[in-house]
Write a protein that holds these residues in place. Structure first.
Motif, PDB file in Angstrom:
ATOM      1  N   THR A   1       0.836  -1.211   0.000  1.00 19.67           N
ATOM      2  CA  THR A   1       0.000   0.000   0.000  1.00 19.67           C
ATOM      3  C   THR A   1       0.864   1.252   0.000  1.00 19.67           C
ATOM      4  N   LEU A   2       1.941   1.235   0.808  1.00 17.93           N
ATOM      5  CA  LEU A   2       2.848   2.382   0.812  1.00 17.93           C
ATOM      6  C   LEU A   2       3.526   2.570  -0.541  1.00 17.93           C
ATOM      7  N   ALA A   3       3.948   1.459  -1.149  1.00 18.80           N
ATOM      8  CA  ALA A   3       4.600   1.568  -2.453  1.00 18.80           C
ATOM      9  C   ALA A   3       3.637   2.122  -3.498  1.00 18.80           C
ATOM     10  N   ALA A   4       2.370   1.711  -3.422  1.00 18.49           N
ATOM     11  CA  ALA A   4       1.395   2.248  -4.371  1.00 18.49           C
ATOM     12  C   ALA A   4       1.087   3.710  -4.112  1.00 18.49           C
TER      13      ALA A   4
ATOM     14  N   VAL B   1       3.276   5.956  -3.040  1.00 20.26           N
ATOM     15  CA  VAL B   1       4.430   6.834  -3.255  1.00 20.26           C
ATOM     16  C   VAL B   1       4.242   7.735  -4.476  1.00 20.26           C
ATOM     17  N   PRO B   2       3.751   7.232  -5.630  1.00 24.90           N
ATOM     18  CA  PRO B   2       3.574   8.147  -6.775  1.00 24.90           C
ATOM     19  C   PRO B   2       2.551   9.247  -6.528  1.00 24.90           C
ATOM     20  N   THR B   3       1.642   9.049  -5.602  1.00 27.57           N
ATOM     21  CA  THR B   3       0.617  10.062  -5.355  1.00 27.57           C
ATOM     22  C   THR B   3       1.059  11.123  -4.352  1.00 27.57           C
ATOM     23  N   VAL B   4       2.260  10.955  -3.794  1.00 32.52           N
ATOM     24  CA  VAL B   4       2.705  11.908  -2.779  1.00 32.52           C
ATOM     25  C   VAL B   4       2.798  13.327  -3.324  1.00 32.52           C
ATOM     26  N   PRO B   5       3.417  13.572  -4.483  1.00 31.98           N
ATOM     27  CA  PRO B   5       3.487  14.967  -4.959  1.00 31.98           C
ATOM     28  C   PRO B   5       2.112  15.595  -5.165  1.00 31.98           C
ATOM     29  N   ASP B   6       1.161  14.817  -5.758  1.00 26.81           N
ATOM     30  CA  ASP B   6      -0.161  15.380  -5.995  1.00 26.81           C
ATOM     31  C   ASP B   6      -0.877  15.677  -4.682  1.00 26.81           C
ATOM     32  N   GLU B   7      -0.777  14.745  -3.732  1.00 32.20           N
ATOM     33  CA  GLU B   7      -1.446  14.962  -2.447  1.00 32.20           C
ATOM     34  C   GLU B   7      -0.878  16.187  -1.740  1.00 32.20           C
TER      35      GLU B   7
ATOM     36  N   TRP C   1      13.194   1.648  13.578  1.00 31.19           N
ATOM     37  CA  TRP C   1      12.613   2.405  12.474  1.00 31.19           C
ATOM     38  C   TRP C   1      12.023   1.472  11.420  1.00 31.19           C
ATOM     39  N   LEU C   2      12.699   0.380  11.139  1.00 19.46           N
ATOM     40  CA  LEU C   2      12.185  -0.583  10.148  1.00 19.46           C
ATOM     41  C   LEU C   2      10.893  -1.238  10.640  1.00 19.46           C
ATOM     42  N   PHE C   3      10.834  -1.618  11.927  1.00 23.40           N
ATOM     43  CA  PHE C   3       9.596  -2.174  12.474  1.00 23.40           C
ATOM     44  C   PHE C   3       8.449  -1.173  12.355  1.00 23.40           C
ATOM     45  N   TRP C   4       8.762   0.095  12.609  1.00 25.10           N
ATOM     46  CA  TRP C   4       7.718   1.120  12.505  1.00 25.10           C
ATOM     47  C   TRP C   4       7.242   1.283  11.069  1.00 25.10           C
ATOM     48  N   VAL C   5       8.187   1.323  10.111  1.00 32.20           N
ATOM     49  CA  VAL C   5       7.815   1.462   8.705  1.00 32.20           C
ATOM     50  C   VAL C   5       7.002   0.261   8.239  1.00 32.20           C
ATOM     51  N   ALA C   6       7.364  -0.935   8.710  1.00 30.28           N
ATOM     52  CA  ALA C   6       6.644  -2.144   8.311  1.00 30.28           C
ATOM     53  C   ALA C   6       5.332  -2.313   9.056  1.00 30.28           C
ATOM     54  N   SER C   7       5.009  -1.375   9.943  1.00 35.53           N
ATOM     55  CA  SER C   7       3.784  -1.432  10.762  1.00 35.53           C
ATOM     56  C   SER C   7       3.741  -2.691  11.629  1.00 35.53           C
ATOM     57  N   ALA C   8       4.915  -3.197  11.981  1.00 36.22           N
ATOM     58  CA  ALA C   8       4.999  -4.322  12.909  1.00 36.22           C
ATOM     59  C   ALA C   8       5.054  -3.762  14.328  1.00 36.22           C
ATOM     60  N   MET C   9       3.972  -3.136  14.733  1.00 37.18           N
ATOM     61  CA  MET C   9       3.961  -2.440  16.013  1.00 37.18           C
ATOM     62  C   MET C   9       4.118  -3.376  17.217  1.00 37.18           C
TER      63      MET C   9
ATOM     64  N   ASP D   1      -2.280   7.039   3.787  1.00 37.84           N
ATOM     65  CA  ASP D   1      -1.039   6.415   3.330  1.00 37.84           C
ATOM     66  C   ASP D   1       0.047   7.459   3.063  1.00 37.84           C
ATOM     67  N   VAL D   2      -0.335   8.588   2.488  1.00 39.45           N
ATOM     68  CA  VAL D   2       0.655   9.638   2.238  1.00 39.45           C
ATOM     69  C   VAL D   2       1.121  10.231   3.568  1.00 39.45           C
ATOM     70  N   ARG D   3       0.204  10.386   4.508  1.00 39.83           N
ATOM     71  CA  ARG D   3       0.620  10.893   5.819  1.00 39.83           C
ATOM     72  C   ARG D   3       1.593   9.925   6.492  1.00 39.83           C
ATOM     73  N   ARG D   4       1.377   8.650   6.323  1.00 37.35           N
ATOM     74  CA  ARG D   4       2.324   7.677   6.876  1.00 37.35           C
ATOM     75  C   ARG D   4       3.696   7.817   6.229  1.00 37.35           C
ATOM     76  N   ILE D   5       3.718   8.008   4.913  1.00 39.18           N
ATOM     77  CA  ILE D   5       5.013   8.171   4.231  1.00 39.18           C
ATOM     78  C   ILE D   5       5.731   9.411   4.767  1.00 39.18           C
ATOM     79  N   VAL D   6       4.977  10.506   4.934  1.00 37.02           N
ATOM     80  CA  VAL D   6       5.586  11.724   5.475  1.00 37.02           C
ATOM     81  C   VAL D   6       6.109  11.476   6.889  1.00 37.02           C
ATOM     82  N   ALA D   7       5.322  10.742   7.691  1.00 38.57           N
ATOM     83  CA  ALA D   7       5.759  10.453   9.056  1.00 38.57           C
ATOM     84  C   ALA D   7       7.020   9.599   9.065  1.00 38.57           C
ATOM     85  N   TYR D   8       7.109   8.616   8.168  1.00 39.15           N
ATOM     86  CA  TYR D   8       8.296   7.766   8.140  1.00 39.15           C
ATOM     87  C   TYR D   8       9.530   8.562   7.696  1.00 39.15           C
TER      88      TYR D   8
END
Length: 716
Positions: free
Chosen positions: A93-96, A98-104, A334-342, A273-280
């Protein structure tokens, strides 16, 4: 002073009026002529709708609503495969997205630009800066009003535990006032005015972020005191305190502003999803702060090493290996957080942070509650209050970690208490065992601290023959036994309670233990006799630690004893371990007083009355010697003629001393007697042989005797 106060108040009121005018809150600004085009009005209506919390919640629900199967029960846990599939789906979902980040971000920027176009970017920034300045102004007024209090705090004495606790409480109250003043001056002034919804949310969010930074700075100054070593709660060097104070404030500031920025992005319509990318991406800043702190943290100064000695080995945490491991640990977080393995993220956080926090908390408690006169908390044994507070805080930290992990792993503790499934009962039993272990550990350390404190007080010196010294000797004898008994009782109770908490019936276990105990009692009668004999010896106060006793062929100083035996150190060195059951009658040579008997032999022509006077004078001089005076209960005196021997008159003397002191006093008395007798012409008797005979016959007999004892001449 009055003029300055009026000037400050005037400036503050002017700043508030200016901010109100900028915000257009209390008095609305003059109406602007409506533009010809209808677009700005619609945009304004759109902004108002986006600022409405109900509209934002509805949009979020519509955006993320997906058909999903019925939710499993709260106690059901997903399998490992399901968790891995969830991680893969999250990353996809994050990879999908990523292309929408500039537009968002461009759309959010347009909405924010329209808001700034309506109110002015400079005006918004000026509002934020103005309210922050109001907060600092209120904080400065607090400093100005409390200058006398601050000087009083700086001059507080820290010699005793009470003084240090009072200083901690006063500094905590003073620091809370600082944060409250900043909050009232910034956030309070903001809330006193009316604001447009979106603009108000932006300004308020960043004011709260500034408030979090101020709170972090005040908390760091309270705990680490980088500018005042006297008030430091967590012991460390001043450079280390300044280093960690800055890093803590930087970490909190980055986290607060990043959190606010991501939250405002959601307000501006940015997808989750874009907010998560910004947070990461912002999380990389936190990772960089952590790595920089790990690699540049102050190392302890090396200890001076003398010639021929090896340098002490540094711990793994202080070496390069520890730095590398900590760096890998932060990257994994950081990797656990990015992978949402909370669940794994919080498990890793608790696994490292909990022991470090418990150790730091205990060090801080020991430092604050160290005994008076102890400069180093590590060198001084912690007191009762320090142990109680330290163990209590440790238990609270463990319970908090368990609750955090239960929340992270989606374990409903309330359902755990009511469920009857096998897994539920096992988890509930494990939690109960943890609680029992914490309570037992707390109670044991409290009781142990009380007993050790009594033992430490009983080690104090004093007059050996006083009642207080006898009471202290009895305490040194009984308290170790009491400590061992209490440990066994608490351990047995904790084990039985833990077994009962996991569902094991302990009634049959106790009954079986009773039967086994009877059987063991019959089979180990000697052991039982030793234990009971020792109990009655202690109840009768037959001996104490440090006393010299004799029982049959065993004698020596009582060094220690257990439940079944006693250890006697002979005066020549051997150590006897004697079971209580074989001691029998005990001769205690260290109680109250001893009478030492002495005797000398004088010739038959000696004046006995003169000898009596001399011995009386020697006893008086002996009692006047400062070294012996406290230990002599009755002076040396002559009891009379004991017997008439073949060649001497036996004179008997005695002296009453404290136990153990008679040997040294006896040696000095004999030396003084010899000197006095020689000075007064009194001779000590010695055995003699008289050979009677006449003239030549005697000489012949003597020559014959010599020939008998001399060896024959060697053959040539």
């Amino acid at each position: 002073m009055t003029v300055s106060w009026m000037a400050i108040r005037t400036a503050t009121l002017a700043l508030v009026v200016a901010l109100a005018a900028l915000a257009g809150g209390a008095q609305p600004a003059p109406a602007q002529p409506a533009p010809a085009e209808p677009t700005p009005a619609k945009v304004k209506e759109l902004l108002d709708l986006l600022a409405d919390p109900g509209v934002r919640d509805w949009l979020a629900k519509q955006q993320h609503a997906r058909p999903a199967p019925a939710a499993p029960p709260a106690t059901a846990q997903p399998s490992l495969g399901a968790r891995m599939a969830s991680v893969r789906e999250h990353l996809a979902t994050l990879a999908a997205a990523v292309p929408t980040v500039p537009d968002e971000l461009a759309r959010a920027s347009n909405i924010l630009g329209l808001e700034f176009e309506e109110h002015g970017l400079f005006r918004v920034l000026l509002l934020i800066v103005g309210f922050v300045a109001l907060g600092f102004g209120a904080e400065w007024l607090y400093y100005w009003a409390g200058a006398r209090v601050e000087r009083w705090i700086v001059a507080l004495p820290l010699d005793s535990v009470e003084h240090r606790l009072r200083a901690v409480a006063v500094r905590l109250a003073y620091g809370t006032g600082i944060v409250a003043a900043f909050a009232v001056g910034s956030v309070g002034a903001f809330l006193a005015l009316d604001w447009p919804p979106l603009l108000g949310e932006i300004v308020l969010s960043y004011l709260v972020a500034f408030l979090a930074v101020r709170l972090a700075l005040v908390a760091g100054r309270f705990i680490l005191a980088p500018g005042g070593e006297r008030f430091r709660i967590l012991p460390m060097t001043t450079p280390a305190a300044a280093f960690w104070h800055r890093r803590f404030a930087l970490f909190v500031g980055w986290l607060a502003f990043g959190w606010v920025t991501v939250a405002l992005a959601g307000t501006l319509g940015v997808s989750l999803d874009v907010r998560r990318i910004v947070a990461y991406v912002l999380g990389l800043g936190l990772l960089a702060i952590g790595l920089e702190a790990v690699w540049r943290r102050p190392r302890p100064a090396p200890q001076p090493v003398q010639d021929g000695e090896r340098a002490p080995a540094r711990g793994w945490f202080g070496g390069v290996a520890g730095t590398v491991l900590l760096s890998i640990y932060f990257v994994l977080l950081w990797l656990f957080w990015v992978a949402s393995a909370m669940p794994l993220f919080w498990l890793a956080v608790v696994a490292v942070a909990l022991p470090a926090t418990m150790a730091a908390t205990q060090r801080a408690v020991n430092h604050i509650l160290r005994p008076p006169g102890a400069a180093d908390a590590d060198a001084a044994s912690p007191g009762l209050i320090a142990i109680s507070l330290g163990r209590g805080l440790r238990a609270a930290l463990i319970v908090g970690a368990v609750v955090l992990l239960a929340h992270a792993w989606h374990v409903n503790l309330a359902d755990m208490t009511a469920g009857d499934a096998l897994t539920t009962r096992l988890v509930r039993g494990t939690l109960n065992v943890v609680v029992v272990a914490l309570v037992t550990d707390f109670v044991w350390h409290i009781l142990k601290a009380l007993i050790d404190r009594k033992l430490g007080a009983a080690q104090a010196g004093g007059s050996p023959d006083s009642e207080e010294a006898r009471r202290q000797a009895r305490l040194r004898t009984l308290l170790p036994i009491l400590r061992n008994v209490l440990f066994i009782v608490l351990l047995v109770m904790a084990v039985l309670t833990a077994l009962a908490s996991v569902g094991i019936e302990i009634g049959p276990l106790i009954a079986g233990a009773g039967v086994v105990g009877v059987a063991v009692g019959f089979g180990a009668q000697t052991l039982v006799r030793d234990i009971f004999s020792g109990m009655f010896y202690l109840l009768d106060d037959a001996f104490r630690v440090g006393e010299y006793i004799q029982s049959g062929n065993y004698k020596g100083v009582v060094e220690s004893f257990s439940l079944r035996s006693i250890k006697l150190r002979h005066h020549r060195g051997p150590l006897y371990t004697v079971p209580f059951g074989v001691l029998g009658a005990i001769q205690n040579m260290s109680r109250d007083w001893v009478i030492d008997k002495m005797g000398v032999g004088v010739t038959y022509d000696t004046d006995v009355d003169k000898v009596k006077k001399l011995i009386k004078q020697i006893g008086k001089e002996l009692s006047e010697i400062p070294e012996f005076a406290p230990h002599i209960l009755e002076p040396l005196k002559m009891q009379g003629v004991e017997q008439f021997g073949d060649y001497a008159i036996r004179i008997r003397m005695k002296i009453k001393t404290k136990p153990g002191q008679q040997f040294t006093i006896r040696r000095r008395a004999y030396a003084m007697i010899k000197k006095a007798f020689e000075a007064n012409g009194i001779k000590f008797a010695s055995p003699t042989v008289t050979v009677a005979g006449g003239g030549g016959d005697a000489a012949a007999v003597a020559r014959q005797g010599l020939e008998l004892v001399q060896p024959p001449p060697a053959a040539s």
